[in-house]
Design a protein around this motif. Structure first.
Motif, mmCIF file in Angstrom:
data_model
loop_
_atom_site.group_PDB
_atom_site.id
_atom_site.type_symbol
_atom_site.label_atom_id
_atom_site.label_comp_id
_atom_site.label_asym_id
_atom_site.label_seq_id
_atom_site.Cartn_x
_atom_site.Cartn_y
_atom_site.Cartn_z
ATOM 1 N N VAL A 248 79.027 132.672 81.410
ATOM 2 C CA VAL A 248 79.854 131.748 82.191
ATOM 3 C C VAL A 248 81.127 132.502 82.545
ATOM 4 N N THR A 249 81.227 132.941 83.791
ATOM 5 C CA THR A 249 82.283 133.840 84.213
ATOM 6 C C THR A 249 83.307 133.152 85.103
ATOM 7 N N THR B 178 74.264 134.540 85.437
ATOM 8 C CA THR B 178 75.680 134.189 85.456
ATOM 9 C C THR B 178 75.894 132.883 86.198
ATOM 10 N N VAL B 179 76.833 132.109 85.705
ATOM 11 C CA VAL B 179 77.314 130.922 86.408
ATOM 12 C C VAL B 179 78.834 130.997 86.437
ATOM 13 N N ARG B 180 79.443 130.335 87.389
ATOM 14 C CA ARG B 180 80.880 130.435 87.577
ATOM 15 C C ARG B 180 81.580 129.154 87.098
ATOM 16 N N GLN B 181 82.595 129.339 86.287
ATOM 17 C CA GLN B 181 83.499 128.243 85.936
ATOM 18 C C GLN B 181 84.695 128.362 86.880
ATOM 19 N N GLN B 182 84.687 127.556 87.922
ATOM 20 C CA GLN B 182 85.705 127.706 88.961
ATOM 21 C C GLN B 182 87.100 127.355 88.490
ATOM 22 N N GLY C 255 84.598 123.451 76.221
ATOM 23 C CA GLY C 255 83.531 122.483 76.435
ATOM 24 C C GLY C 255 83.068 122.470 77.883
ATOM 25 N N HIS C 256 84.006 122.565 78.795
ATOM 26 C CA HIS C 256 83.660 122.593 80.220
ATOM 27 C C HIS C 256 82.883 123.856 80.563
ATOM 28 N N ALA C 257 83.276 125.006 79.979
ATOM 29 C CA ALA C 257 82.557 126.258 80.231
ATOM 30 C C ALA C 257 81.101 126.142 79.795
#
Length: 295
Positions: A59-60, A103-107, A113-115
């Protein structure tokens, strides 16, 4: 009781800004800072592989492409090394089968918890592991196994949810998340009846602190999707886990090994020195340097 589903996926929340290590982390993700000659993220991934985990979910955030590139094929580098007769084995641990790195993006940085929630579509309906790479967990010298391997072995017996813990002096517990222990299942396995974040020393239910490794059931994603904010105005993983206690089995595994807090500069330096001194190729020289500096 039927055997629990195996743990094949791991989530690595690596979107943080790394402000404690500025200016070094202005252009380099903190997870890429090396302990001797391997970046922090590599230690965590190697620990996951030892435990039988096959798919790594990063989670990037912005500016974190170097993490993914580290596990990519570097054609130019490898060709040059081959031409010069260099051993490519040193790169083996950074190679992956296509599709095993996602990979997924944490904007927006809304909390741990949100990540984790950002990875919900990839996790699906399977239990999964979580690694906080800042927490460098090193197996006991002389043949010990990594933290996640110890947890996976315990999970095979208990199922449900597990967290890794370490016992520390009680006067230090106010800086950490602490478990409220229930029944002692074995020397290293404890039932968890509650979680308390940074309790005052005189109110701490135990001296066992949460130490950055988790095995959780997919139902935690349903709790996290409520997007309830906790401490610091962020969506806290600890709060979501606390809500699951009592609805599913929940245990703590006391890690038989060493932990280095590489989220702090002193912990980072300690880890570098400790691991360097254990290396056959440089340990004697590093110890000599340390003695000279201390003298």
């Amino acid at each position: 009781m039927s055997s629990p589903k195996p743990i094949k996926k791991a989530v690595f929340p690596v979107a943080g800004l790394g402000t404690r290590f500025l200016p070094a982390t202005k252009a380099i993700p903190k997870e890429m800072l090396p302990i001797v000659d391997r970046p922090l993220i590599q230690y965590a991934v190697d620990e996951a592989r030892e435990a039988g985990i096959e798919q790594m979910i990063f989670v990037t955030g912005r500016g974190k492409t170097a993490i993914v590139e580290h596990f990519d094929v570097a054609y130019e580098l490898e060709d040059t090394m081959r031409e010069r007769g260099k051993d490519l084995g040193v790169l083996e641990s950074s190679r992956f089968v296509p599709g095993d790195i996602i990979t997924v993006r944490q904007q927006v940085p809304l909390g741990l918890g949100h990540a984790i929630w950002c990875a919900r579509a990839i996790v699906g309906d399977e239990p999964f592991a979580i690694f906080l790479p800042d927490e460098l967990m090193i197996a006991r010298q002389g043949g010990g196994t990594g933290c996640m391997k110890q947890m996976v072995d315990a999970y095979a017996q208990t199922g449900g949810n597990l967290i890794s813990v370490l016992e520390i002096p009680r006067d230090q517990v106010s800086s950490y998340g602490v478990i409220d222990p229930g029944a002692q299942v074995s020397d290293t396995l404890t039932e968890v009846t509650g979680l308390v974040e940074k309790p005052p020393v005189d109110q701490a239910p135990s001296n066992k602190i949460v130490s950055g490794r988790y095995i959780l059931q997919p139902e935690v994603m349903r709790v996290l999707e409520d997007q309830e904010k906790g401490a610091g105005g962020e969506i806290q993983l600890t709060d979501a886990m606390a809500r699951m206690i009592g609805t599913q089995p929940f245990h703590a595994v006391t890690f038989d090994g060493r932990r280095y807090d590489c989220g702090s500069k002193t912990g980072f330096v300690e880890a570098t020195l400790a691991l360097a001194m254990e290396r056959e190729d440089m340990g004697d020289e590093v110890r000599a340097i340390a003695r000279r500096l201390l003298g």
